[in-house]
Design an enzyme around this catalytic site. Structure first.
Site, PDB file in Angstrom:
ATOM      1  CD  GLU A 137     -11.169  -4.915  10.855  1.00 15.67           C
ATOM      2  OE1 GLU A 137     -10.626  -5.542   9.930  1.00 15.67           O
ATOM      3  OE2 GLU A 137     -12.160  -4.163  10.684  1.00 15.67           O
ATOM      4  NE  ARG A 179      -4.595   1.799  -1.836  1.00 12.25           N
ATOM      5  CZ  ARG A 179      -4.296   2.965  -2.416  1.00 12.25           C
ATOM      6  NH1 ARG A 179      -3.366   3.024  -3.339  1.00 12.25           N
ATOM      7  NH2 ARG A 179      -4.933   4.069  -2.070  1.00 12.25           N
ATOM      8  CB  CYS A 220      14.689  24.422 -14.914  1.00 18.03           C
ATOM      9  SG  CYS A 220      15.522  23.603 -13.553  1.00 18.03           S
ATOM     10  CE  LYS A 232      -2.195   0.968   7.808  1.00 16.80           C
ATOM     11  NZ  LYS A 232      -0.985   0.498   7.127  1.00 16.80           N
ATOM     12  CG  ASP A 265       3.838  -3.320   6.452  1.00 16.22           C
ATOM     13  OD1 ASP A 265       3.236  -2.754   5.530  1.00 16.22           O
ATOM     14  OD2 ASP A 265       4.998  -3.030   6.778  1.00 16.22           O
ATOM     15  CB  CYS A 290      18.830  25.981 -14.938  1.00 14.87           C
ATOM     16  SG  CYS A 290      17.632  26.788 -13.841  1.00 14.87           S
ATOM     17  CD  GLU A 306      -2.707  -5.002   3.336  1.00 19.00           C
ATOM     18  OE1 GLU A 306      -1.498  -5.010   3.049  1.00 19.00           O
ATOM     19  OE2 GLU A 306      -3.492  -4.117   2.958  1.00 19.00           O
ATOM     20  CE1 TYR A 313      -8.594  -4.260   4.442  1.00 18.29           C
ATOM     21  CE2 TYR A 313      -6.819  -5.758   5.045  1.00 18.29           C
ATOM     22  CZ  TYR A 313      -7.286  -4.676   4.319  1.00 18.29           C
ATOM     23  OH  TYR A 313      -6.449  -4.020   3.445  1.00 18.29           O
ATOM     24  CB  CYS A 369      18.152  26.503 -10.081  1.00 16.90           C
ATOM     25  SG  CYS A 369      17.666  24.884 -10.718  1.00 16.90           S
ATOM     26  CE  LYS A 385       1.266   3.102   9.779  1.00 12.73           C
ATOM     27  NZ  LYS A 385       1.638   3.723   8.513  1.00 12.73           N
ATOM     28  CG  ASP A 443       0.788 -34.433  -0.716  1.00 17.24           C
ATOM     29  OD1 ASP A 443       0.137 -33.374  -0.878  1.00 17.24           O
ATOM     30  OD2 ASP A 443       1.884 -34.473  -0.137  1.00 17.24           O
ATOM     31  CB  CYS A 483      14.133  26.802 -10.119  1.00 19.30           C
ATOM     32  SG  CYS A 483      14.783  27.167 -11.765  1.00 19.30           S
TER      33      CYS A 483
END
Length: 665
Positions: A111, A134, A427, A113, A115, A406, A170, A222, A403, A309, A36, A421
């Site tokens: 690698e 993205r 509609c 993934k 989030d 309508c 990310e 990555y 529907c 996943k 600092d 429909c």
């Protein structure tokens, strides 16, 4: 160079090194206090000598820049999605597919993934010049001012970096920082944030970069993207990126088989809970970049990568009711309205039931205790029912016959799962949905006009189809709810600017069933104008590369509607691009029409992507694999022996890049 400038440069260099050691290497080499003091010294020198200002100085990381509207930037290299897998069998099927397309042994880079919020950073001559979200993969928002406040993002690189490249990664919020932020919010009586991923994503769009600087965000990188990067493999590129100053996760492994990939997955499925960040799976990439190049992309994802996943979180909750939504094509989607329940960091209140067959298969009923999972950790879905808790008075679910909007009787064509429909032009949800699709980012990308405003315009009877947008005046829209003078100006200006959107995107925007971005592009390139498509018979359409009977019938049906023709003619009168421009047609021929061409090997005078574009611009189709339908092969250096052998066996001719260029001239 003066003594003052030398002092400033020396302090900047020293602070960058300390910053890298602390935020990237997790290895502090100076106390916070000493850091600092040096930062303050640099700040004072820069204030006294503004002639030596540098936007990438360590003093600029505190933020302070205000961004009211984030500029939309087109990605130089598209940011693709990843295909997902959930089992060993999925990965083995993927490996079988790629082994048919490339020669030689295949290694994989595994690698984690993470989030977070995807980001693309562009560097020129070692300096960060741009950071873009993205978005839809084709274009995103310029969030450079906010990204510069993240300490693990290097503003100036070190070592032997290429002159220009993009690096993808990310933006994540570590658990520790997220929990600290929530403690502070609870202390002042504010609602805590729901989860790290959404908080990280929301941080990128804060208007005041000084507020972003206060958040303990990190940037994990990555993937290098660009030309002539000086690397030959993905695993090598991770190491190079570390050397240049990027924070690249160490949890990566080179695997020689799918069995070794599965070992990596099994290890991290257990140990991911020890990580400081959210992670939802593993990304497996073909390691060799030349093999990646050979494999190329589908319309949505790279063929050379696969996301595995981890098993999604699952919970039980009560099904309170079933309602039915009408989509822009008239498709009816049943929706389960649930007792609110916490699932994977968010509160889930609704889940899709897909169609009548799914309801019947699950025998799901109102009042049931249902088993809910976030499919792919994104869209909640009902997996089953706890029959032991079902009431004796429960009644089987009867799918609606008319529907819900309508009251038109629903139809279900043979071989299709959904009910529809048929009230196409009467509609209201279909009308609103079509216009919302028309204005969307991948279509007409109309700034200043969102989905809620579209619904408002329809409900106020100001528009009844998308051509009516071009008749709107500022006086008509200013009185609308939440519409100020400036917003009205932006809306009218955005509609006017959409007249410059190229034909292939206008064709996609029309909302013809089964005509997605890729099909719209093929039809636009083949027919060159909307009039030629209108005049084409089903038989003509089917003869276009990759246009099947289903698409041909849908296109034909769309243009046999008098109302649709009227709308198209109105769009023409307003100046919307309904044919390819002269600039787009330059260099486009039909020399290669009807020919299927494989591109393989390494080229000297032209990149593989440029070659593929030339093939498509001249009417040809780029194929990823050699078959009896292959017309010829454009072969570069290092063509795989098995491909060569297959070509010889089938009697397919090989030409080099120079012969190909001569062929199309």
């Amino acid at each position: 160079m003066s003594n003052i400038e030398q002092k400033i440069q020396a302090l900047r260099s020293e602070l960058r090194e300390h910053n890298h050691n602390y935020y990237v290497l997790d290895n502090a080499t100076i106390s916070d206090y000493d850091f600092d003091i040096k930062l303050k010294e640099l700040q004072e020198l820069e204030e006294k000598h503004p002639e030596f200002f540098d936007e990438n100085s360590p003093t600029q990381r505190v933020g302070g820049e205000i961004t009211k509207n984030f500029e939309t930037i087109v990605h130089e290299h598209r940011m693709y999605s990843l295909d997902n897998s959930y089992s060993k069998e999925d990965l083995e099927d993927w490996e079988t597919r790629i082994k048919k397309l490339v020669d030689g042994d295949i290694q994989y880079t595994c690698e984690l993934k993470y989030d977070g919020a995807s980001i693309s950073l562009t560097y020129e001559n070692g300096v960060l010049i741009r950071a873009v979200t993205r978005g839809d993969g084709f274009q995103g928002d310029n969030v450079t001012a906010n990204i510069k406040t993240i300490k693990s993002v290097p503003l100036q690189l070190q070592g032997d970096y290429p002159p220009k490249f993009d690096i993808r990664g990310e933006i994540v919020l570590p658990f520790e920082g997220f929990n600290r932020m929530n403690e502070e919010r609870i202390e002042i009586g504010e609602e805590p944030y729901r989860n790290p991923r959404n908080t990280a994503s929301g941080s990128l769009k804060l208007q005041d970069s000084a507020e972003v600087a206060k958040r303990p965000l990190e940037c994990l990188l990555y993937n290098l993207t660009g030309e002539n990067l000086g690397v030959k493999a993905q695993f090598e590129s991770l190491d190079k990126a570390r050397q240049w100053g990027f924070k690249v996760p160490k949890a990566a492994k080179l695997a020689n088989s799918i069995d070794e990939v599965l070992e990596f997955i099994e290890y991290w499925d257990v140990h991911r809970h020890d990580l400081p960040y959210e992670t939802d799976g593993v990304v497996i990439k073909v390691n060799n970049l030349q093999q990646q190049d050979e494999l190329g992309y589908t319309s949505k994802a790279p063929r050379w990568a696969m996301a595995y996943k981890f098993k999604a979180e699952q919970v039980f909750t009560k099904l309170n009711s079933i309602t039915y939504q009408v989509g822009r094509t008239g498709a009816i989607t049943p929706v389960a309205n649930l007792e609110p329940v916490e699932l994977a960091g968010t509160t889930v209140k609704r889940a899709s039931l897909h169609n009548a067959d799914q309801i019947e298969k699950l025998d799901v009923r109102i009042g049931d205790e249902v088993y809910v999972e976030k499919g792919g950790e994104i869209i909640p879905k009902i997996l089953g029912v706890d029959l032991s808790k079902r009431s004796a008075s429960s009644i089987s679910t009867k799918y609606i016959t008319h529907c819900p909007e309508c009251n038109t009787e629903l139809i279900r064509k043979e071989g299709e799962a959904q009910h529809y429909c048929s009230n196409y032009n009467g509609c209201k949800p279909q009308i609103i949905g079509r216009i919302q699709h028309f204005i969307s980012r991948k279509a007409m990308d109309i700034d200043g006009l969102g989905g809620e405003t579209v619904a408002l315009l329809v409900n106020e009877n100001l528009i009844s189809n998308y051509s009516n947008l071009y008749e709107l005046t500022k006086d008509q829209v200013v009185p609308l709810e939440r519409m100020a003078e400036k917003s009205a100006d932006n809306l009218i200006q955005g509609i006017e600017q959409s007249k410059n959107i190229p034909f292939e995107r206008v064709l996609y925007a029309l909302g013809i069933r089964y005509v997605g971005e890729t099909v719209a592009k093929k039809l636009a390139k083949h027919y060159k104008s909307i009039d030629a498509i209108i005049d084409a018979s089903e038989e003509d359409l089917v003869n276009v590369n990759e246009i099947g009977i289903k698409i041909a019938e849908s296109v034909n049906a769309f243009f046999t509607s008098e109302e649709n023709i009227l709308i198209v003619n109105q769009l023409k009168q307003f100046g919307v691009q309904l044919e390819m421009s002269a600039e787009e047609l330059v260099g486009q021929t039909n020399i290669l029409e009807g020919q299927s061409i494989v591109v393989t090997g390494v080229f000297e005078s032209i990149s593989r992507n440029e070659l593929k574009k030339l093939i498509e611009d001249n009417g040809g189709k780029v194929s990823s694999s050699i078959s009896s339908k292959t017309s010829f092969i454009v072969a570069g250096n290092n063509m795989g022996p098995s491909k060569k052998e297959k070509a010889e066996k089938l009697g397919i001719s090989l030409i080099n890049e120079y012969e190909f260029l001569h062929k199309i001239q």
